[in-house]
Design a protein around this motif. Sequence first.
Motif, PDB file in Angstrom:
ATOM      1  N   SER A 200       1.050  -0.790   0.280  1.00 54.82           N
ATOM      2  CA  SER A 200      -0.120  -0.357   0.024  1.00 54.82           C
ATOM      3  C   SER A 200       0.843   1.780   0.274  1.00 54.82           C
ATOM      4  O   SER A 200       2.082   0.847   0.463  1.00 54.82           O
ATOM      5  CB  SER A 200      -1.083   0.042   1.253  1.00 54.82           C
ATOM      6  OG  SER A 200      -0.175   0.303   2.545  1.00 54.82           O
ATOM      7  N   GLN A 201       0.448   2.417   0.078  1.00 57.12           N
ATOM      8  CA  GLN A 201       0.730   3.489   0.527  1.00 57.12           C
ATOM      9  C   GLN A 201       1.743   4.062   1.220  1.00 57.12           C
ATOM     10  O   GLN A 201       2.992   4.173   2.072  1.00 57.12           O
ATOM     11  CB  GLN A 201       0.019   4.967   0.033  1.00 57.12           C
ATOM     12  CG  GLN A 201       0.434   6.190   0.404  1.00 57.12           C
ATOM     13  CD  GLN A 201       1.477   6.377  -1.261  1.00 57.12           C
ATOM     14  OE1 GLN A 201       1.025   6.392  -2.362  1.00 57.12           O
ATOM     15  NE2 GLN A 201       2.938   6.838  -0.526  1.00 57.12           N
ATOM     16  N   ARG A 204       5.160   2.069   0.648  1.00 59.63           N
ATOM     17  CA  ARG A 204       6.178   2.201  -0.370  1.00 59.63           C
ATOM     18  C   ARG A 204       6.662   4.121   0.418  1.00 59.63           C
ATOM     19  O   ARG A 204       7.978   4.185   0.468  1.00 59.63           O
ATOM     20  CB  ARG A 204       5.003   3.297  -1.925  1.00 59.63           C
ATOM     21  CG  ARG A 204       4.951   2.502  -1.857  1.00 59.63           C
ATOM     22  CD  ARG A 204       3.848   2.644  -3.396  1.00 59.63           C
ATOM     23  NE  ARG A 204       2.296   3.314  -3.455  1.00 59.63           N
ATOM     24  CZ  ARG A 204       1.507   2.631  -3.212  1.00 59.63           C
ATOM     25  NH1 ARG A 204       1.528   1.077  -3.995  1.00 59.63           N
ATOM     26  NH2 ARG A 204       0.524   2.917  -3.296  1.00 59.63           N
ATOM     27  N   THR A 205       5.867   4.453   1.416  1.00 58.16           N
ATOM     28  CA  THR A 205       6.407   5.545   1.829  1.00 58.16           C
ATOM     29  C   THR A 205       7.235   5.267   3.376  1.00 58.16           C
ATOM     30  O   THR A 205       8.587   6.027   2.866  1.00 58.16           O
ATOM     31  CB  THR A 205       5.311   6.487   3.194  1.00 58.16           C
ATOM     32  OG1 THR A 205       4.494   6.831   2.600  1.00 58.16           O
ATOM     33  CG2 THR A 205       5.876   7.343   3.742  1.00 58.16           C
ATOM     34  N   TRP A 206       7.450   3.810   3.326  1.00 55.08           N
ATOM     35  CA  TRP A 206       8.494   2.921   4.193  1.00 55.08           C
ATOM     36  C   TRP A 206       9.990   3.466   3.596  1.00 55.08           C
ATOM     37  O   TRP A 206      10.876   3.208   4.497  1.00 55.08           O
ATOM     38  CB  TRP A 206       7.903   1.857   5.037  1.00 55.08           C
ATOM     39  CG  TRP A 206       7.484   2.413   6.248  1.00 55.08           C
ATOM     40  CD1 TRP A 206       6.576   3.306   6.840  1.00 55.08           C
ATOM     41  CD2 TRP A 206       6.185   0.819   6.335  1.00 55.08           C
ATOM     42  NE1 TRP A 206       5.671   3.203   7.817  1.00 55.08           N
ATOM     43  CE2 TRP A 206       5.201   1.786   7.596  1.00 55.08           C
ATOM     44  CE3 TRP A 206       5.761  -0.521   6.639  1.00 55.08           C
ATOM     45  CZ2 TRP A 206       4.085   1.468   8.732  1.00 55.08           C
ATOM     46  CZ3 TRP A 206       4.988  -1.225   7.284  1.00 55.08           C
ATOM     47  CH2 TRP A 206       4.094  -0.055   8.295  1.00 55.08           C
ATOM     48  N   MET A 207       9.490   2.700   1.970  1.00 53.44           N
ATOM     49  CA  MET A 207      10.489   1.776   1.910  1.00 53.44           C
ATOM     50  C   MET A 207      11.499   3.299   1.030  1.00 53.44           C
ATOM     51  O   MET A 207      12.403   3.026   0.992  1.00 53.44           O
ATOM     52  CB  MET A 207      10.355   1.310   0.387  1.00 53.44           C
ATOM     53  CG  MET A 207       9.868  -0.206   1.247  1.00 53.44           C
ATOM     54  SD  MET A 207       9.063  -1.558  -0.181  1.00 53.44           S
ATOM     55  CE  MET A 207       7.462  -1.332  -0.568  1.00 53.44           C
ATOM     56  N   ALA A 208      10.668   4.223   0.723  1.00 48.09           N
ATOM     57  CA  ALA A 208      10.948   5.795   0.571  1.00 48.09           C
ATOM     58  C   ALA A 208      12.141   6.706   1.680  1.00 48.09           C
ATOM     59  O   ALA A 208      13.181   7.039   1.475  1.00 48.09           O
ATOM     60  CB  ALA A 208       9.929   6.474  -0.252  1.00 48.09           C
ATOM     61  N   ILE A 209      11.736   5.963   3.216  1.00 49.85           N
ATOM     62  CA  ILE A 209      12.667   6.796   4.101  1.00 49.85           C
ATOM     63  C   ILE A 209      13.557   5.759   4.218  1.00 49.85           C
ATOM     64  O   ILE A 209      14.634   6.276   4.495  1.00 49.85           O
ATOM     65  CB  ILE A 209      11.375   6.681   4.903  1.00 49.85           C
ATOM     66  CG1 ILE A 209      10.069   7.848   5.797  1.00 49.85           C
ATOM     67  CG2 ILE A 209      11.864   6.743   6.600  1.00 49.85           C
ATOM     68  CD1 ILE A 209       9.293   7.496   6.454  1.00 49.85           C
ATOM     69  N   GLY A 220       7.650  15.319  -0.032  1.00 49.99           N
ATOM     70  CA  GLY A 220       6.850  15.193   0.556  1.00 49.99           C
ATOM     71  C   GLY A 220       6.479  14.285   1.055  1.00 49.99           C
ATOM     72  O   GLY A 220       5.142  14.326   2.199  1.00 49.99           O
ATOM     73  N   ILE A 221       7.067  13.862   1.331  1.00 52.95           N
ATOM     74  CA  ILE A 221       6.845  12.135   2.213  1.00 52.95           C
ATOM     75  C   ILE A 221       6.962  12.719   3.578  1.00 52.95           C
ATOM     76  O   ILE A 221       8.110  13.760   4.511  1.00 52.95           O
ATOM     77  CB  ILE A 221       7.624  10.885   2.205  1.00 52.95           C
ATOM     78  CG1 ILE A 221       7.197  10.443   0.030  1.00 52.95           C
ATOM     79  CG2 ILE A 221       7.268   9.838   2.776  1.00 52.95           C
ATOM     80  CD1 ILE A 221       8.586   9.769   0.148  1.00 52.95           C
ATOM     81  N   PRO A 222       5.845  12.556   4.474  1.00 51.18           N
ATOM     82  CA  PRO A 222       5.722  12.784   6.115  1.00 51.18           C
ATOM     83  C   PRO A 222       6.734  11.759   6.645  1.00 51.18           C
ATOM     84  O   PRO A 222       6.248  10.540   7.057  1.00 51.18           O
ATOM     85  CB  PRO A 222       4.664  12.182   6.543  1.00 51.18           C
ATOM     86  CG  PRO A 222       3.184  11.675   5.604  1.00 51.18           C
ATOM     87  CD  PRO A 222       4.286  11.963   3.983  1.00 51.18           C
ATOM     88  N   VAL A 223       7.865  12.103   6.897  1.00 48.25           N
ATOM     89  CA  VAL A 223       8.829  11.095   7.437  1.00 48.25           C
ATOM     90  C   VAL A 223       8.526  11.128   8.307  1.00 48.25           C
ATOM     91  O   VAL A 223       8.984   9.917   9.146  1.00 48.25           O
ATOM     92  CB  VAL A 223      10.724  11.481   6.906  1.00 48.25           C
ATOM     93  CG1 VAL A 223      12.051  10.813   7.738  1.00 48.25           C
ATOM     94  CG2 VAL A 223      10.706  11.543   5.705  1.00 48.25           C
ATOM     95  N   ALA A 224       8.202  11.981   9.709  1.00 48.05           N
ATOM     96  CA  ALA A 224       8.767  11.646  10.727  1.00 48.05           C
ATOM     97  C   ALA A 224       7.185  10.385  11.465  1.00 48.05           C
ATOM     98  O   ALA A 224       7.331   9.486  12.333  1.00 48.05           O
ATOM     99  CB  ALA A 224       8.445  13.132  11.460  1.00 48.05           C
TER     100      ALA A 224
END
Length: 352
Positions: A200-201, A204-209, A220-224
């Motif tokens: 899911s999104q 993908r956010t986790w892998m980008a981090i 623009g990914i909310p890293v925190a």
Amino acid sequence: MTAIGTDTIEGFGSTDETARSWLRIALAVALLAGLAAVPLVANDYWLNAVLIPFLIMSLTALGLNLLMGYAGQASLGSGGFMAVGAYATYNILLRLPELPLPVNLLLGGVISGLVGVIAGLPSLRIKGFYLVASTLAAQFVLEWLFNQYGWFSNYSTSSSISAPRLAILGHDLSSPTGRYLLTLATVAIVTVVAIRLVRSQTGRTWMAIRDMDTAASVIGIPVAAGKLKAFFVSSLVIGIAGALWAFAYLGTVDARSFNLDRSFQVMFAIIIGGMGSISGNYVGAAFMILLPILLDHVGGAVFGGAIDPGQLENLQKALFGALIVWFLIKEPRGLAALLSRAWTQLASRFER
């Protein structure tokens, strides 16, 4: 932390993605059906000493892999979060007995997840070795907390907790078969949710981090929020595994059952199996649970009574460690990647 592995529920050798998807589903259904039928042929020893701990270790590795393999956040506090899940579920079962067992397990996992968020707050400022040290501190604090305050163990003199009656809809699950099926069902459900989550999104956010958190923040990914969500989900899964370890496997535990050795065992399972891989959790758990049993039987058969049991145990530990090092050198992406390549080569031969 860079990407170390990929989700090795892939690479089955077919160029048709739809065909590969159906093959994965068919294999998963066949495997689940086979595991569900195990109690028909397995004795109590296999259920109690092999299969139940294997499934729970797989679930614990899955929780840590979501954090380390997918989100790239190092942690050495798995044992502490297992303890939180076990003690939280115990107290919920004790004080709210009218709640059904699945709800108790989930609530215990949620409490463990919230504790994981607190332990993950330093990840907003630090990373790498320093984050490992931070989660290691959480491991020691949680272990001390459960030993120090008797409320968590209902003021047991030994600070240990015993499994309450396990039942769902009036069906007693205290037998080896019942505890095995409870564990299997829990692991299957959590695995399906985890697979959907990493695709899911959020995944993908986790892998980008994981790959580069600075670049992720720039686009623009909310890293925190992504890091804290990873700590929450990871600790939730590990907490459920801790409750199962206490109630479905051991029957009675104290905080020392979830010490630093347990945290290292879980970390070794995902490193050997393959970080960033769902199937690697099960391969790594099988390695950690089954190989010592195999070495014990082989050592007993080869040496018999010629070697002192203590020396034989030390020899087995040394061999076990050497095999871990060998696998890490030979296949740093984990055994799941090795098995995936072997499957691809086998499938390509049949396609010729």
